[in-house]
Enzyme design. Structure first.
Site, short mmCIF file in Angstrom:
data_model
loop_
_atom_site.label_atom_id
_atom_site.label_comp_id
_atom_site.label_asym_id
_atom_site.label_seq_id
_atom_site.Cartn_x
_atom_site.Cartn_y
_atom_site.Cartn_z
N LYS A 289 38.54 43.89 31.70
CA LYS A 289 37.60 44.97 31.99
C LYS A 289 38.40 45.90 32.91
CE LYS A 289 34.29 47.36 33.98
NZ LYS A 289 34.67 48.38 34.96
N GLY B 154 38.11 42.49 44.20
CA GLY B 154 37.35 43.69 44.54
C GLY B 154 36.42 43.43 45.70
N SER B 155 35.23 44.02 45.62
CA SER B 155 34.30 43.98 46.75
C SER B 155 33.51 42.68 46.80
CB SER B 155 33.32 45.15 46.63
OG SER B 155 32.54 44.99 45.47
N GLY C 115 30.52 43.10 44.41
CA GLY C 115 30.88 42.90 43.01
C GLY C 115 31.17 41.44 42.71
N GLY C 116 31.96 40.81 43.55
CA GLY C 116 32.33 39.40 43.32
C GLY C 116 31.12 38.48 43.32
N GLU D 82 38.32 37.21 44.40
CA GLU D 82 39.01 37.47 45.67
C GLU D 82 38.35 38.70 46.25
OE1 GLU D 82 40.71 39.45 47.93
OE2 GLU D 82 42.68 39.53 46.96
N CYS E 204 44.08 43.88 50.72
CA CYS E 204 43.13 42.85 51.14
C CYS E 204 43.69 42.03 52.31
CB CYS E 204 42.76 41.94 49.97
SG CYS E 204 44.17 41.46 49.01
N GLU F 14 34.68 42.86 56.25
CA GLU F 14 35.85 43.70 55.95
C GLU F 14 35.48 45.18 55.92
OE1 GLU F 14 39.19 43.73 52.42
OE2 GLU F 14 37.11 44.04 51.84
#
Ligand code: NAP
Length: 530
Positions: free
Chosen positions: A184, A241-242, A245-246, A265, A302, A395
């Site tokens: 994706k 990603g965020s 989202g994760g 992650e 990250c 974060e």
């Protein structure tokens, strides 16, 4: 090679039948040609069916062919030449040196995984031969090894348009395990994604891999990603990603009739602990190195050092003053996209308003109004205010960091103890000082995937020993790494064959050991035939 805006499904380049979008140059705000069209639900179904068919073939292919495919992917990416570099620069505002370095890392990862495939250790072959005379019961012949899990969905990361995107670490590890991959693509760099996908498609064709080995599906929203994760034939998801989202994808995958793993992650604060003697001797030098790490590539790593902890006093004050002076001279940087820039700006304002937080320094403002520019920021807070406020433990993606001044060692330990899971933790100590504070290493070690001494966390080596992971919320599963050769483990599952006839055994398990693998035979490691 020109970007056409097509998607790649079942070995064919097609016009998407979903919604259209265009890439944006984050440095200028200009839209980039061409118009791209995302995949429709029906196209997602075709891609998943092709991947399911390819999965059956891929696991039977010789390891030499699998390794050859990985090396061909690297060669085809290099063959894209400067067109790839220029498109990636335009879509991300990352400088040429960074993109070229990332391309080298991407190809290095693919070649590393080719070596891993040929070495064969990832198969983890274990053989316990039959003991028909054993009392009170005979032992059957038992042989186990690792199989590929099946089709993997990879969500490309915005901040690594090459090394953690279409042909990045997740894809390379999944291919090495023998899994087909459905990418994706990240809407921040769709042209870059298409060019790299063309390289992978060419590599698959030249090395005789099945059509469904690889697909690229783009989208500027969540529909395609969610449809891929929900598809029954998909067996694993890899995401960078965020946190939002994760965790959304973990939830979606967990609610399927057949739940599947999501290796997400989701970033980290990467705390850096400054011990007193280190500060006394080198506060200014450590401050300069810290600011260089914090502001590298506009802080969009990250592993950015988003939190510094030390004991309150004149030496920590010297550090804050030196870091503030270095940071105030840093020019504004262009972030990857408008969404990331807006999240950063809002996050800095929100953190600055938290009780007890003082803004110590802000970098130079951007000239003009165009572009997704941001200013580096350094804040400070007392240990007590940090411990009392969970908001400060999240974060803030970009070049911002908070220095926590702790009253004493007990408060420093408590501040570390309240930290959530992290990708990395760093301790800066003078020679001889670290042993006296070994307890801090133990506390920090419980919260991180990688513990560093006297360095900074940015710069993640791709090698065999790397752990780029960590307890939740840094990742969704602390048992695995997403960088380095051990990342292959996420895409494998063991199977045990009991009393299997020799002639039907897969090659890795045969008595003759035709692949010359290192195997655990009756409890002893050996490369010999049985
Ligand atoms: P993101 O918003 O998490 O998006 C990453 C990918 O996941 C995109 O392809 C996105 O699709 C998809 N996605 C996100 N939420 C989804 C959902 N609920 N359902 C289905 N798909 C979903 O990350 P980003 O765009 O790279 O950056 C946004 C923020 O993520 C940053 O501000 C930063 O905080 C964080 N970030 C963290 C890291 C890290 O290393 N962990 C790296 C980059 C960014 P669409 O874009 O098409 O919606």
């Amino acid at each position: 090679m020109l970007v056409t805006g097509e998607i790649f499904i079942n070995g064919q380049w097609l016009a998407g039948q979903g919604t259209s979008f265009q890439a944006v140059n984050p440095a200028t705000g200009e839209t980039l040609e061409p118009l791209l069209t995302g995949a429709s639900a029906e196209q997602v179904g075709v891609a998943v069916a092709a991947a399911a068919a390819a999965a059956l073939e891929l696991k039977k292919l010789p390891l030499t062919q699998r390794a050859g495919f990985l090396r061909a992917c690297a060669a085809e990416i290099m063959a894209l030449g400067d067109g790839l570099v220029e498109r990636a620069m335009a879509e991300t505002a990352l400088p040429r040196a960074r993109i070229e370095g990332e391309r080298a890392r991407t190809c290095g990862q693919l070649n590393l995984f080719a070596d891993v495939v040929l070495a064969g250790d990832f198969l983890e072959v274990r053989i316990d031969t039959a003991l028909p005379e054993r009392q009170p019961l005979p032992r059957p012949d038992l042989r186990s090894f690792n199989l590929p899990l099946g089709p993997v969905v990879v969500f490309g990361a915005s901040n690594f348009p090459l090394a953690f995107s279409v042909a990045g670490g997740d894809t390379a590890a999944a291919f090495a395990a023998g899994c087909p991959v459905l990418v994706k693509g990240h809407p921040s760099h769709p042209g870059t994604s298409e060019l790299v996908a063309r390289a992978l498609a060419a590599a698959a064709q030249k090395t005789g891999l099945p059509a469904g080995t690889f697909s690229l599906l783009t989208d500027s929203g969540h529909e395609v990603g969610r449809a891929l994760v929900a598809a029954p034939a998909v067996k694993t998801v890899a995401f960078t990603g965020s946190f939002a989202g994760g965790t959304a994808l973990v939830k979606l995958a967990g609610e399927r009739p057949e739940p599947i793993p999501v290796f997400a992650e989701m970033g980290s604060l990467n705390p850096v602990v400054l011990l007193p003697q280190r500060l006394q001797a080198d506060a200014e030098q450590v401050a300069d190195a810290f600011v260089a790490s914090l502001t590298m590539r506009v802080g969009q790593f990250c592993t950015n050092p988003g939190l510094v902890l030390g004991l309150a006093g004149p030496d920590l004050d010297r550090f804050i003053a030196a870091a503030s002076a270095a940071l105030a001279g840093q020019s504004a940087g262009v972030m990857l996209n408008a969404g990331i820039q807006q999240a950063y700006a809002a996050g800095v304002v929100a953190a600055g308003r938290q009780p007890g937080v003082t803004t110590q320094a802000v970098g130079e403002a951007a000239e003009g109004t165009l572009g997704c520019c941001c200013q580096p920021t350094l804040m400070s807070v007392s240990g007590a205010d940090f411990i009392a406020n969970p908001q400060l433990s999240h974060e803030l993606f970009g070049p911002a960091s908070i220095v926590v001044s702790c009253r004493d060692l007990a408060e420093l330990k408590e501040a570390i103890a309240v930290l959530l899971g992290q990708l990395t933790g760093t301790i800066q100590g003078a020679p001889g000082e670290l042993a006296a504070y070994s307890g801090l290493c133990d506390i920090l070690g419980q919260r991180v995937g990688r513990l560093l001494i006297n360095g900074f966390p940015t710069g993640v080596e791709v090698c065999h020993a790397m752990v780029h992971g960590g307890p939740f919320p840094a990742t969704s599963d602390a048992r695995f790494t997403s960088v380095g050769s051990a990342a292959i483990k996420r895409f494998l599952r063991p199977i045990c064959l009991q009393n299997y006839p020799e002639e039907l055994l897969p090659e890795p398990l045969r008595n003759s050991n035709p692949l010359k693998l290192r195997r655990l035979v009756n409890g002893e490691w050996t490369s010999a035939a049985l």
